[in-house]
Design an enzyme around this catalytic site. Structure first.
Site, PDB file in Angstrom:
ATOM      1  N   TYR A  91      -1.502  15.169 -15.498  1.00 47.67           N
ATOM      2  CA  TYR A  91      -1.935  16.178 -14.539  1.00 47.67           C
ATOM      3  C   TYR A  91      -0.927  17.327 -14.469  1.00 47.67           C
ATOM      4  O   TYR A  91      -0.843  18.014 -13.462  1.00 47.67           O
ATOM      5  CB  TYR A  91      -2.164  15.538 -13.166  1.00 47.67           C
ATOM      6  CG  TYR A  91      -3.172  14.420 -13.245  1.00 47.67           C
ATOM      7  CD1 TYR A  91      -4.525  14.702 -13.419  1.00 47.67           C
ATOM      8  CD2 TYR A  91      -2.773  13.092 -13.212  1.00 47.67           C
ATOM      9  CE1 TYR A  91      -5.455  13.685 -13.547  1.00 47.67           C
ATOM     10  CE2 TYR A  91      -3.700  12.063 -13.334  1.00 47.67           C
ATOM     11  CZ  TYR A  91      -5.039  12.368 -13.501  1.00 47.67           C
ATOM     12  OH  TYR A  91      -5.959  11.348 -13.636  1.00 47.67           O
ATOM     13  N   ASP A 150       1.266   2.951 -10.631  1.00 47.72           N
ATOM     14  CA  ASP A 150       1.538   2.377 -11.934  1.00 47.72           C
ATOM     15  C   ASP A 150       1.444   3.487 -12.980  1.00 47.72           C
ATOM     16  O   ASP A 150       0.347   3.988 -13.226  1.00 47.72           O
ATOM     17  CB  ASP A 150       0.517   1.280 -12.229  1.00 47.72           C
ATOM     18  CG  ASP A 150       0.905   0.422 -13.406  1.00 47.72           C
ATOM     19  OD1 ASP A 150       2.033   0.553 -13.887  1.00 47.72           O
ATOM     20  OD2 ASP A 150       0.074  -0.377 -13.851  1.00 47.72           O
ATOM     21  N   HIS A 390      -2.128  11.835 -23.161  1.00 51.90           N
ATOM     22  CA  HIS A 390      -3.563  11.787 -22.955  1.00 51.90           C
ATOM     23  C   HIS A 390      -3.953  12.736 -21.843  1.00 51.90           C
ATOM     24  O   HIS A 390      -3.123  13.158 -21.038  1.00 51.90           O
ATOM     25  CB  HIS A 390      -4.035  10.366 -22.655  1.00 51.90           C
ATOM     26  CG  HIS A 390      -3.257   9.665 -21.583  1.00 51.90           C
ATOM     27  ND1 HIS A 390      -3.723   9.471 -20.319  1.00 51.90           N
ATOM     28  CD2 HIS A 390      -2.006   9.135 -21.599  1.00 51.90           C
ATOM     29  CE1 HIS A 390      -2.810   8.841 -19.599  1.00 51.90           C
ATOM     30  NE2 HIS A 390      -1.766   8.630 -20.340  1.00 51.90           N
ATOM     31  N   TYR A 473     -11.154  14.900  -8.450  1.00 49.72           N
ATOM     32  CA  TYR A 473     -10.363  15.145  -7.244  1.00 49.72           C
ATOM     33  C   TYR A 473      -8.931  15.526  -7.597  1.00 49.72           C
ATOM     34  O   TYR A 473      -8.126  15.811  -6.719  1.00 49.72           O
ATOM     35  CB  TYR A 473     -10.379  13.917  -6.328  1.00 49.72           C
ATOM     36  CG  TYR A 473      -9.622  12.725  -6.859  1.00 49.72           C
ATOM     37  CD1 TYR A 473     -10.183  11.915  -7.837  1.00 49.72           C
ATOM     38  CD2 TYR A 473      -8.347  12.428  -6.397  1.00 49.72           C
ATOM     39  CE1 TYR A 473      -9.485  10.828  -8.337  1.00 49.72           C
ATOM     40  CE2 TYR A 473      -7.648  11.343  -6.882  1.00 49.72           C
ATOM     41  CZ  TYR A 473      -8.220  10.545  -7.852  1.00 49.72           C
ATOM     42  OH  TYR A 473      -7.528   9.475  -8.357  1.00 49.72           O
ATOM     43  N   ARG A 474      -8.601  15.537  -8.859  1.00 48.91           N
ATOM     44  CA  ARG A 474      -7.291  15.989  -9.342  1.00 48.91           C
ATOM     45  C   ARG A 474      -7.486  16.371 -10.791  1.00 48.91           C
ATOM     46  O   ARG A 474      -8.364  15.838 -11.468  1.00 48.91           O
ATOM     47  CB  ARG A 474      -6.242  14.890  -9.228  1.00 48.91           C
ATOM     48  CG  ARG A 474      -6.626  13.611  -9.964  1.00 48.91           C
ATOM     49  CD  ARG A 474      -5.568  12.540  -9.883  1.00 48.91           C
ATOM     50  NE  ARG A 474      -6.037  11.292 -10.468  1.00 48.91           N
ATOM     51  CZ  ARG A 474      -5.280  10.214 -10.650  1.00 48.91           C
ATOM     52  NH1 ARG A 474      -4.012  10.249 -10.311  1.00 48.91           N
ATOM     53  NH2 ARG A 474      -5.764   9.114 -11.173  1.00 48.91           N
TER      54      ARG A 474
END
Lengths: 531, 204
Positions: A91, A150, A390, A473-474
């Site tokens: 992100y 995690d 990723h 949502y992100r």
């Protein structure tokens, strides 16, 4: 040095000098080798003109220093990009949304201010990692449990503000926070909730609302302030934690199965689970792929027959857990098994019991997170199998069987339309109440063309699922404008409201420009922002 | 806890770009000649699931290393051994792991103020293993090529690490190829031998 849009190079230089005066030269990083460290290690556009790169980084050690640098940023209109530990890989990591921003690295603010055992809460600064907090609790022999994500290398402050999650009862981390201290865009300092009441003492990390509007939410996933302290609720060390996995055998039971799962959460019998997944539909099995991609995607009878031949269930839940007094946990577990046993082919795959204070060495990697033990074992998993990172597509959708089918159908359609391979059904993560979320990943490589295809497909998915009511949502910084534009009710009223807040409380627009699609006016005037 | 300036710098898989050393395919087992002031490693990590890594570790142990089997999970190595040490001082660490483990350690190493100064990938392609080395140009010029079966190259790779000179810590592009190491693709099963150490270069 990358100069941010809307800032003069001379102003950036002057600001860096002023930062050095305020913090000391050793805490202002401008060399290529140092600034390189703040790039996004997983960027899908690495090395291209689309990559978001900082101009410099600075590292204050105190609230007063944060206030000082925010005021300097205001003076020269230099955009800052606050990070706590900057671990939010996939992100964006520690890279800014606006290239040329100065990363405001808060890792030096690493004090565990308080861990209150009887009250089961703590107050931490943004540079405190879950590992730091865990060590503090162990070193002081405190009988409270944290809820790490995690991997567990991030910080409670950053993870909570980015709507991060764990696998214990407090799994929705922003919901588990209580009280913030915030440096505003003008350099002012405020405390939310009971923290605004002088001499409120331990009420601040206990009662989140205080009086008047509850404003904590506007500081999450946003750019309205720099959070410098946070209260976090902890879990009293449970007497027993039972972790178990189960599956059912009939494809057509999805709707009832998910409804049962949701109700077990709603009544508080299940404390948490990791995810519901679909071994038969998500694995790269040629026969399953053919059936999945056949017209109609296969009937229940066909799926059941295939599952029977392969010995794979269509639906499986991993790492359900019950935590608390041993007698209560036993009752919770019995109830779950009783409810789930009504499904044909129900199977209890495994069950593990962990007493409070269990030796971490005796806990297998997959259960550590649920037991509040931060871990890095995930780095050996498929998430980074090829070593190039990723890109995760993360929509939210209702915890219903119908939504599971719909979202996966849209993903299949979107991948086909974008001309990229589809990896098969993705499961539902149960990190938030009443909601499934998903991580549907694109593997990144050193092939720019392949990465560009992933980016194009990702954009298509944002729009396709957004149009169907299942937006993320992100998301990664390069998609934040696009994602913000999906939340378009009433002519983008939410975005306009956020922009109004931004303009009011950060009038010079110095904090995290572009975060969540929220750009300051001076950059909106230059064309920045959601289309 | 006091944090030093260098502590603050988080390492990242932060680098990309051009491969500079190219594949090395000849054979030798160790650095030639006398070894001036070698780096001393707090730990030498290896992923004991892989035979090549075990060979590497055996040689490193024979050369005096305190080896640590991560068995695919760096948590214990980092949390129990490296993090407490790095809080006190940025002590060098080396190892042979898969890329994933190195990436995580790189990112965590920033707290200890260390950077990857040397990295060699060992990628199997059928029966052959190709090796690509990145690091200070002065070092690369002196390192004999790696080649042959694992029984040959893995101990040699350990020898390279264990005899690494203490003054081979440059990371800037003028003196090192290390910032280019991420530009090349890696197979999923490639092993990486590496050194994390305090860097010689200082920022502005």
């Amino acid at each position: 040095v990358k100069v941010p849009a809307g800032t003069e190079a001379s102003d950036l230089g002057a600001a860096l000098g002023a930062f050095a005066n305020a913090l000391g030269h050793e805490w202002v990083f401008t060399s290529d080798a140092d600034v390189d460290l703040y790039r996004d290690a997983y960027s899908p556009v690495r090395g291209t003109s689309d990559e978001r790169v900082p101009s410099a980084a600075i590292a204050p050690a105190s609230v007063e220093q944060v206030q000082a640098v925010v005021r300097i940023a205001n003076q020269y209109r230099v955009p800052l990009y606050p990070i706590s530990t900057g671990r939010n890989l996939t992100y964006g990591g520690s890279a800014p949304v606006l290239s040329g921003s100065v990363v405001l690295d808060l890792k030096r603010m690493n004090r565990v201010i308080e861990v209150n055992e009887p009250g089961a809460y703590c107050i931490v600064e943004p540079g405190v990692s879950y590992f730091d907090l865990y060590r503090h609790i162990r070193d002081h022999h405190l009988k409270v449990r944290i809820d790490p994500p995690d991997p567990g290398w991030g910080s409670p402050v950053g993870n909570s503000l980015e709507h991060g999650v764990g696998r214990g009862p407090h799994r929705d981390h922003f919901r588990a926070h209580c009280g913030l201290e915030v440096v505003t865009g003008t350099g002012d300092l405020l405390r939310t909730g009971m923290g605004a009441l002088p001499n409120s003492g331990s009420l601040w990390p206990r009662f989140r609302y205080g009086y008047g509007p509850y404003i904590d939410g506007i500081f999450s996933s946003s750019n309205f302030g720099v959070v410098t302290k946070m209260g976090v609720h902890l879990l009293p060390e449970p007497e027993l934690t039972r972790v178990f996995d189960l599956s059912i055998a009939r494809y057509q039971d999805l709707d009832e199965f998910v409804q049962e799962l949701a109700q077990l959460f709603d009544v508080g019998v299940l404390n948490s689970i990791s995810q519901m997944n679909m071994p038969l539909l998500s694995m790269q099995i040629p026969a399953a792929r053919r059936l999945l991609e056949s017209p109609g995607g296969g009937t229940s009878a066909q799926w059941n027959a295939l599952g029977g031949r392969l010995g794979l269930p269509p639906w499986r839940i991993m790492q359900l857990n019950c935590q608390g007094p041993a007698k209560i946990v036993a009752a919770q577990y019995d109830y779950v098994i009783d409810r789930m046993s009504r499904f044909a082919g129900f199977k209890l795959i495994d069950q593990r019991n962990y007493p409070g204070g269990v030796d971490p060495e005796r806990v297998p990697g997959q259960d550590k997170c649920a037991l509040g033990i931060p871990s890095l074992v995930i780095f050996d998993g498929v998430a980074m199998a090829r070593g190039h990172g990723h890109l995760d597509f993360s929509p939210a959708y209702p915890m219903t069987g119908e939504a599971v089918r719909k979202v996966n159908s849209l993903l299949q359609q979107g991948h086909r339309e974008a001309g990229v391979p589809w990896r098969g059904w993705a499961g539902g993560n149960t990190w938030f109440d009443k909601t499934f979320t998903m991580i549907s990943g694109f593997q990144l490589t050193n092939d720019p063309q392949q990465n560009a295809s992933a980016v194009a497909a990702f954009r298509h998915l944002v729009q396709l699922l957004g149009a169907n009511g299942f937006a993320e949502y992100r998301t990664h910084p390069i998609f934040q404008d696009l994602l913000a534009s999906q939340y378009s009710f009433n002519d983008h009223a939410l975005l306009r409201f956020n922009q109004s807040i931004k303009d009011a409380i950060d009038p010079r627009g110095v904090l995290a420009a572009g975060r969540a699609g929220i750009w300051p006016k001076y950059l909106r005037d230059q064309g920045k922002g959601p289309a | 806890m006091n944090t030093t300036r260098r502590d603050l710098l988080k390492s990242g898989a932060a680098v990309a770009a051009v491969a500079a050393s190219g594949a090395i395919a000849a054979a030798d087992l160790s650095l030639r000649g006398p070894v001036p002031a070698a780096l001393r490693f707090h730990k030498v990590a290896y992923d004991g699931r892989f035979g090549e890594a075990r060979l590497f570790a055996a040689r490193a142990r024979a050369l005096g290393a305190d080896v640590h089997d991560i068995d695919g999970d760096i948590t214990d190595l980092w949390y129990e051994h490296l993090y407490p040490q790095w809080k006190r001082a940025p002590i060098p660490v080396a190892g042979i792991t898969r890329f994933n483990s190195l990436l995580a350690l790189q990112l965590m190493a920033g707290i200890g103020g260390l950077r990857v100064i040397y990295r060699a990938s060992h990628a199997r392609d059928r029966a052959r293993t190709s090796h690509e080395l990145y690091g200070p140009r002065a070092a690369l010029a002196m390192i004999p090529p790696l080649a042959g079966a694992p029984e040959r190259w893995a101990p040699a790779a350990a020898g390279i690490v264990m005899r690494w000179r203490a003054d081979w810590t440059a990371i800037d592009r003028g003196h090192s190829t290390i910032l280019d190491a991420d530009a090349r693709g890696l197979p999923a099963d490639a092993l990486i031998s590496w050194i994390l150490a305090p860097v010689r270069q200082r920022a502005a």
